[in-house]
Design an enzyme around this catalytic site. Structure first.
Site, mmCIF file in Angstrom:
data_model
loop_
_atom_site.group_PDB
_atom_site.id
_atom_site.type_symbol
_atom_site.label_atom_id
_atom_site.label_comp_id
_atom_site.label_asym_id
_atom_site.label_seq_id
_atom_site.Cartn_x
_atom_site.Cartn_y
_atom_site.Cartn_z
ATOM 1 N N LYS A 1 15.959 -6.166 -32.008
ATOM 2 C CA LYS A 1 16.769 -7.462 -32.117
ATOM 3 C C LYS A 1 17.720 -7.289 -30.812
ATOM 4 O O LYS A 1 18.483 -6.632 -30.639
ATOM 5 C CB LYS A 1 17.490 -7.477 -33.298
ATOM 6 C CG LYS A 1 16.894 -7.623 -34.598
ATOM 7 C CD LYS A 1 17.540 -7.359 -35.901
ATOM 8 C CE LYS A 1 18.875 -8.104 -35.660
ATOM 9 N NZ LYS A 1 19.991 -7.863 -36.956
ATOM 10 N N LYS B 1 23.002 -1.159 -36.921
ATOM 11 C CA LYS B 1 23.758 -2.061 -35.989
ATOM 12 C C LYS B 1 25.372 -1.177 -35.941
ATOM 13 O O LYS B 1 25.529 -0.448 -36.540
ATOM 14 C CB LYS B 1 23.864 -3.238 -36.017
ATOM 15 C CG LYS B 1 24.916 -3.630 -37.518
ATOM 16 C CD LYS B 1 25.175 -5.119 -37.348
ATOM 17 C CE LYS B 1 23.933 -6.113 -37.307
ATOM 18 N NZ LYS B 1 24.290 -7.777 -37.720
#
Length: 236
Positions: A85, A27
């Site tokens: 995600k 991320k």
């Protein structure tokens, strides 16, 4: 319960791997809770991660723009992520969230039928106008996702438990399991809160700050010794 750790670069990924994390989740913290990193960072992380260990990629705290989000999801997929995600930040209703996730699932599964799609809502959705977190399991089920997840949208030191009590979280976990999916929980989780997540049957716990120096998801760096401590709590 398995541990997902979120590095922002390959050096942090090595620390997470050496610390014993189960899933390496790429991320980009400056871009938000589920901030998306660059395709080459996902690719380099996949190459650095041992075969058989899964790599996840957040594709952003996304707007209600299904086409844009679907392209981002496909980009993460072809870059080597096993888990995709999606942070349902700009979706205001069940229908909008479903619209995004159905299209993401189609794109991801067309590219690789074994890829895992994660629909992520926010325990503090009321602070940002996002879809009600308690409808996320239904969105995930109806879109054909594999995992329903909760995180927090605003990273201001408040944790998942500041926005949803244990009974509500248990309800989320149980509904997700009833639909045959896995449940992931995150949101500035502290190491001492992990046993409560185990108690309610959570499958995957996601951390970044708890694995970083000074507990700081932005200024800190992931350290393998901190990861090892969290792994031990998850396994006990």
């Amino acid at each position: 319960m398995i541990l997902l750790v979120s590095p922002k670069d390959v050096a942090e990924a090595y620390e997470a791997i050496e610390g014993g994390a189960d899933i390496i989740d790429v991320k980009n913290p400056p871009e938000g809770s589920l901030g998306a990193n660059f395709p080459w960072v996902i690719k380099e992380t996949r190459e650095a991660t041992p075969e058989g260990m899964l790599v996840s990629a957040a594709i952003g705290d996304v707007p209600y723009k299904p086409g844009t989000v679907t392209l981002a999801a496909l980009g993460a997929t072809v870059s080597g992520a096993d888990y995709i995600k999606v942070g349902l930040y700009g979706t205001r209703s069940y229908q909008e969230a479903l619209d995004v996730m159905k299209n993401v699932t189609k794109a991801v599964k067309d590219a690789g039928e074994n890829k895992i799609v994660v629909a992520a809502g926010y325990a503090d959705a009321y602070r940002v106008g996002a879809v009600d977190p308690l409808v996320i399991p239904k969105v995930a089920r109806d879109a054909g996702c594999d995992v329903a997840m909760l995180d927090t949208a605003v990273k201001d030191g408040k944790t998942l438990f500041d926005h949803m009590d244990l009974d509500l979280l248990r309800e989320f976990v149980e509904e997700t399991h009833k639909y045959g999916m896995k449940c992931a929980l995150a949101g500035s989780i502290k190491i001492e809160e992990i046993p409560m997540l185990k108690e309610i049957g959570c499958d995957i716990v996601g951390v970044r700050g708890a694995a970083c120096t000074q507990g700081d998801r932005n200024a800190g760096r992931i350290q393998k010794d901190l990861v090892k401590e969290i792994v031990k709590v998850c396994r006990d």
